[in-house]
Scaffold this active site. Structure first.
Site, PDB file in Angstrom:
ATOM      1  N   HIS A 241       0.849  -1.193   0.000  1.00 11.56           N
ATOM      2  CA  HIS A 241       0.000   0.000   0.000  1.00 11.56           C
ATOM      3  C   HIS A 241       0.888   1.248   0.000  1.00 11.56           C
ATOM      4  CE1 HIS A 241      -2.836   3.070   1.175  1.00 11.56           C
ATOM      5  NE2 HIS A 241      -3.795   2.244   0.772  1.00 11.56           N
TER       6      HIS A 241
ATOM      7  N   GLU B 160       0.735   3.917   1.542  1.00  5.30           N
ATOM      8  CA  GLU B 160       1.081   4.481   2.855  1.00  5.30           C
ATOM      9  C   GLU B 160       2.232   3.703   3.484  1.00  5.30           C
ATOM     10  OE1 GLU B 160      -2.974   4.340   4.097  1.00  5.30           O
ATOM     11  OE2 GLU B 160      -3.404   5.998   2.728  1.00  5.30           O
TER      12      GLU B 160
ATOM     13  N   GLY C 208      -7.406   9.285  -0.564  1.00 13.76           N
ATOM     14  CA  GLY C 208      -7.799  10.143   0.550  1.00 13.76           C
ATOM     15  C   GLY C 208      -7.884  11.613   0.179  1.00 13.76           C
TER      16      GLY C 208
HETATM   17  O1  LIG Z   1      -6.681   1.283   0.414  1.00 22.99           O
HETATM   18  C1  LIG Z   1      -7.452   2.162   0.051  1.00 22.99           C
HETATM   19  C2  LIG Z   1      -6.979   3.332  -0.627  1.00 22.99           C
HETATM   20  O2  LIG Z   1      -5.845   3.852  -0.030  1.00 22.99           O
HETATM   21  C3  LIG Z   1      -8.029   4.345  -0.948  1.00 22.99           C
HETATM   22  O3  LIG Z   1      -8.333   5.159   0.144  1.00 22.99           O
HETATM   23  P1  LIG Z   1      -9.519   6.241  -0.036  1.00 22.99           P
HETATM   24  O4  LIG Z   1     -10.686   5.490  -0.574  1.00 22.99           O
HETATM   25  O5  LIG Z   1      -9.737   6.802   1.315  1.00 22.99           O
HETATM   26  O6  LIG Z   1      -9.001   7.240  -1.028  1.00 22.99           O
END
Ligand SMILES: O=C[C@H](O)COP(=O)(O)O
Length: 302
Positions: free
Chosen positions: A142, A144, A218
């Site tokens: 991911h 992050e 996000g």
């Molecule tokens: O793992 C999910 C993604 O990082 C998407 O996150 P989000 O829907 O908050 O943009």
């Protein structure tokens, strides 16, 4: 550029366009769109990947015992289309609680796992421990973890190989940063991240690829259906050329990045979008159910 119509193996009789992406003259325009002399193929078949629609909810580092109890209760009572694989990924501390209180209809995923057998690795969670609490999946790579925690391709690859060898399914994330997209490096970045998985995984049977452009995560700035489709098709083409036609055909390629109840339908209609990895919107049971049920848009598009 030459465009060749090739049969999609698991959809006999149906054909789709498959260009050579390695030589495609892509460039970026001011709307962050990748352009080429070839237009992305319109949906000829409902889903290029031959697997079931797949929707994952990544709860990230969110929730309390109370909010998660409510979310699980909402999910348990939600009406979900049957032909969708649904997985949720709670924070580690709630994984066992969610796993034991959630309906069997929904599987659970971890958000990370250690590269090998457990032991003296403070703060880590082993694949064996995940299996011990009936966890079936793990999200790896991911953005992050890559860009905030600093995990690199090799480290992520080792985790994926270990998890797959031990029988967990892997949601393998790839995706470019905004500056990489603006520099015209979207495909290079995605292909390099894919290769790091491809170099080490024992098989592709239990892998779902999540394309998540980092600039869309996000931020509320979702990729357009065309932007997402363009990269998904390129990823499938890369698999076809570098792994096998069968893997390209059967591997689910899901999209993540500001997916919500309003935009999921249009995204789902895209031929190479086989589902979603949802962050923020997965924290709301009814909205997550809407996203799961966007599979119906795909059926209509067919
Ligand atoms: O793992 C999910 C993604 O990082 C998407 O996150 P989000 O829907 O908050 O943009």
């Amino acid at each position: 550029m030459e465009t060749v119509a090739t049969p999609c193996p698991r959809f006999s009789g149906l054909r789709r366009s498959s260009p050579s992406f390695h030589n495609a003259p892509f460039h970026i325009n001011s709307h962050l769109r990748l352009s080429s002399s070839r237009k992305p193929s319109r949906a000829v078949v409902a889903m290029a990947g031959s697997g079931k629609f797949f929707v994952g909810g990544n709860w990230k580092c969110n929730g309390t015992k109370d909010s998660i109890t409510k979310l699980v209760s909402d999910l348990n009572s939600a009406k979900l289309e049957s032909d969708v694989d649904v997985v949720v990924s709670p924070p580690f501390v709630y994984l066992d609680m969610v796993s034991s209180s959630l309906t069997d209809r929904i599987e659970v995923s971890a958000q990370n796992s250690w590269i090998g057998k457990g032991g003296a690795f403070t703060g880590e969670i082993s694949v064996e421990q995940l299996k011990d609490i009936s966890c079936k999946w793990v999200i790896l790579g991911h953005s992050e973890r890559r860009h905030v925690i600093g995990e690199d391709d090799q480290f992520i690859g080792k985790k994926a190989a270990y998890a797959l060898n031990e029988g967990l399914g892997v949601i393998a994330c790839i995706g470019e940063l905004l500056e990489e997209r603006e520099a015209g490096k979207t495909f290079d970045v995605c292909f390099q991240q894919l290769k790091a998985f491809a170099d080490v995984v024992p098989s592709w049977d239990n892998i779902v690829i999540a394309y998540e452009p980092v600039w869309a995560i996000g931020t509320g700035k979702v990729a357009t259906p065309q932007q997402a489709q363009e990269v998904h098709l390129a990823v499938r083409d890369w698999l076809k050329k570098n792994v096998s036609e069968e893997v390209a055909s059967k591997t689910r390629i899901i999209y993540g990045g500001s997916v919500n109840g309003s935009n999921c339908g249009e995204l789902a209609k895209q031929e190479d979008i086989d589902g979603f990895l949802v962050g923020g919107a997965s924290l709301k049971g009814p909205e997550f159910a809407t996203i799961v049920n966007s599979v119906t848009s795909k059926k209509v598009a067919a």
